[in-house]
Design a protein around this motif. Structure first.
Motif, PDB file in Angstrom:
ATOM      1  N   UNK A   1       0.821  -1.209   0.000  1.00 29.35           N
ATOM      2  CA  UNK A   1       0.000   0.000   0.000  1.00 29.35           C
ATOM      3  C   UNK A   1       0.858   1.262   0.000  1.00 29.35           C
ATOM      4  N   UNK A   2       1.976   1.212   0.710  1.00 28.37           N
ATOM      5  CA  UNK A   2       2.900   2.351   0.714  1.00 28.37           C
ATOM      6  C   UNK A   2       3.462   2.583  -0.677  1.00 28.37           C
ATOM      7  N   UNK A   3       3.795   1.499  -1.368  1.00 28.71           N
ATOM      8  CA  UNK A   3       4.309   1.597  -2.731  1.00 28.71           C
ATOM      9  C   UNK A   3       3.258   2.211  -3.652  1.00 28.71           C
ATOM     10  N   UNK A   4       2.018   1.802  -3.490  1.00 24.95           N
ATOM     11  CA  UNK A   4       0.927   2.345  -4.301  1.00 24.95           C
ATOM     12  C   UNK A   4       0.775   3.849  -4.071  1.00 24.95           C
ATOM     13  N   UNK A   5       0.832   4.266  -2.815  1.00 25.12           N
ATOM     14  CA  UNK A   5       0.712   5.689  -2.490  1.00 25.12           C
ATOM     15  C   UNK A   5       1.900   6.481  -3.018  1.00 25.12           C
ATOM     16  N   UNK A   6       3.092   5.917  -2.879  1.00 29.47           N
ATOM     17  CA  UNK A   6       4.290   6.594  -3.367  1.00 29.47           C
ATOM     18  C   UNK A   6       4.234   6.725  -4.886  1.00 29.47           C
ATOM     19  N   UNK A   7       3.781   5.680  -5.557  1.00 28.49           N
ATOM     20  CA  UNK A   7       3.668   5.714  -7.023  1.00 28.49           C
ATOM     21  C   UNK A   7       2.695   6.798  -7.461  1.00 28.49           C
ATOM     22  N   UNK A   8       1.623   6.993  -6.688  1.00 23.38           N
ATOM     23  CA  UNK A   8       0.650   8.040  -7.014  1.00 23.38           C
ATOM     24  C   UNK A   8       1.284   9.425  -6.916  1.00 23.38           C
ATOM     25  N   UNK A   9       2.175   9.615  -5.936  1.00 18.29           N
ATOM     26  CA  UNK A   9       2.878  10.895  -5.800  1.00 18.29           C
ATOM     27  C   UNK A   9       3.795  11.116  -7.005  1.00 18.29           C
ATOM     28  N   UNK A  10       4.520  10.083  -7.405  1.00 24.17           N
ATOM     29  CA  UNK A  10       5.413  10.205  -8.561  1.00 24.17           C
ATOM     30  C   UNK A  10       4.637  10.545  -9.825  1.00 24.17           C
ATOM     31  N   UNK A  11       3.488   9.928  -9.996  1.00 27.28           N
ATOM     32  CA  UNK A  11       2.667  10.180 -11.188  1.00 27.28           C
ATOM     33  C   UNK A  11       2.075  11.585 -11.169  1.00 27.28           C
ATOM     34  N   UNK A  12       1.747  12.089  -9.968  1.00 26.22           N
ATOM     35  CA  UNK A  12       1.148  13.418  -9.857  1.00 26.22           C
ATOM     36  C   UNK A  12       2.162  14.529 -10.103  1.00 26.22           C
ATOM     37  N   UNK A  13       3.448  14.264  -9.803  1.00 25.55           N
ATOM     38  CA  UNK A  13       4.487  15.287  -9.944  1.00 25.55           C
ATOM     39  C   UNK A  13       5.674  14.736 -10.741  1.00 25.55           C
ATOM     40  N   UNK A  14       5.472  14.414 -12.009  1.00 26.12           N
ATOM     41  CA  UNK A  14       6.546  13.788 -12.795  1.00 26.12           C
ATOM     42  C   UNK A  14       7.775  14.668 -12.964  1.00 26.12           C
ATOM     43  N   UNK A  15       7.603  15.982 -12.965  1.00 26.47           N
ATOM     44  CA  UNK A  15       8.754  16.874 -13.159  1.00 26.47           C
ATOM     45  C   UNK A  15       9.673  16.902 -11.947  1.00 26.47           C
TER      46      UNK A  15
END
Length: 238
Positions: A35-49
């Motif tokens: 679940x932590x990985x899923x949440x972290x991945x969502x942050x990366x996708x939201x702020x790709x730059x």
């Protein structure tokens, strides 16, 4: 004809069972880490730059608004540290920290300069953390994070009261991120054990204006027996 239909149905079920099992299989071997990985991945996708890759050092980095970075290795066998918290050194030095008094086995100091990609970098204080020297093939930033967490999923804890995940990097040092963007006042938090910094001259009464705040041991519900810490919170969208 009915027998043939039953046989076909049974064959379909036999095919679907392993497919469904594969869909439900843990990526890291631990539900909280998944679940932590899923949440972290969502942050990366939201702020790709904010995400970058440093090829020379085989690691990924996520830049925070005030200049700090969170880094993780793309090849555990190629790096001495698989995670790293990269902090601006000058605000802590201005608050009394003597870099020379820090344990060189735990801390790194990098003076200002240009990196091998020509980027201007400030004076940095780095807290590295090694997970494993195992060589694994990774495919991108999220897969790299997953492989590290899979190697030691116990590094992840979930804080129910605050709806965020904690990545434990040695005693008292943590990187935390929100379970869901917009759910908390802070998207990411750096937490450092205070005593080693205080022993090296940091004056906690001079932290005002640095972005760091002092948190006494036992003052945070749900955090167990954590020691005195200094904390810096980040709202990534700012």
């Amino acid at each position: 004809m009915k027998k043939m239909k039953k046989t076909a149905t049974l064959l379909m079920l036999l095919i679907l069972i392993p497919v469904l099992a594969a869909c439900q299989r843990s990526k890291t071997g631990n539900e909280d880490a998944d679940n932590a990985l899923k949440s972290f991945s969502a942050i990366l996708k939201a702020y790709p730059s904010a995400k970058g890759y440093h090829e020379a050092l085989n690691h990924w980095g996520f830049a925070l608004p005030s200049g700090e970075k969170f880094e993780w290795s793309s090849d555990m066998s190629a790096n001495k540290a698989d995670f790293a918290m990269v902090m601006l050194a000058d605000p802590l030095v201005d608050a009394g920290l003597d870099i020379e008094k820090l344990d060189e086995n735990e801390w790194l100091y990098e003076p200002a300069g240009k990196d091998d990609m020509g980027e201007n970098l400030p004076n940095r204080l780095i807290l590295p953390f090694n997970v494993s020297d195992k060589k694994v093939k990774t495919d991108g930033s999220e897969d790299s994070m997953m492989k590290i967490l899979k190697e030691n999923s116990s590094l992840i804890k979930y804080h129910e009261e605050q709806n965020h995940y904690r990545l434990l990097l040695s005693e008292g040092n943590e990187v935390q991120w929100t379970e869901e963007l917009g759910k908390n006042d802070s998207d990411m938090i750096f937490v450092l054990k205070a005593q080693p910094l205080i022993d090296a001259g940091l004056d906690i009464d001079k932290l005002e204006g640095t972005g760091w705040t002092f948190r006494e041991a036992g003052s945070e519900p749900g955090m167990g027996d954590n020691p005195d810490q200094i904390v810096k919170t980040f709202d990534i969208k700012q």
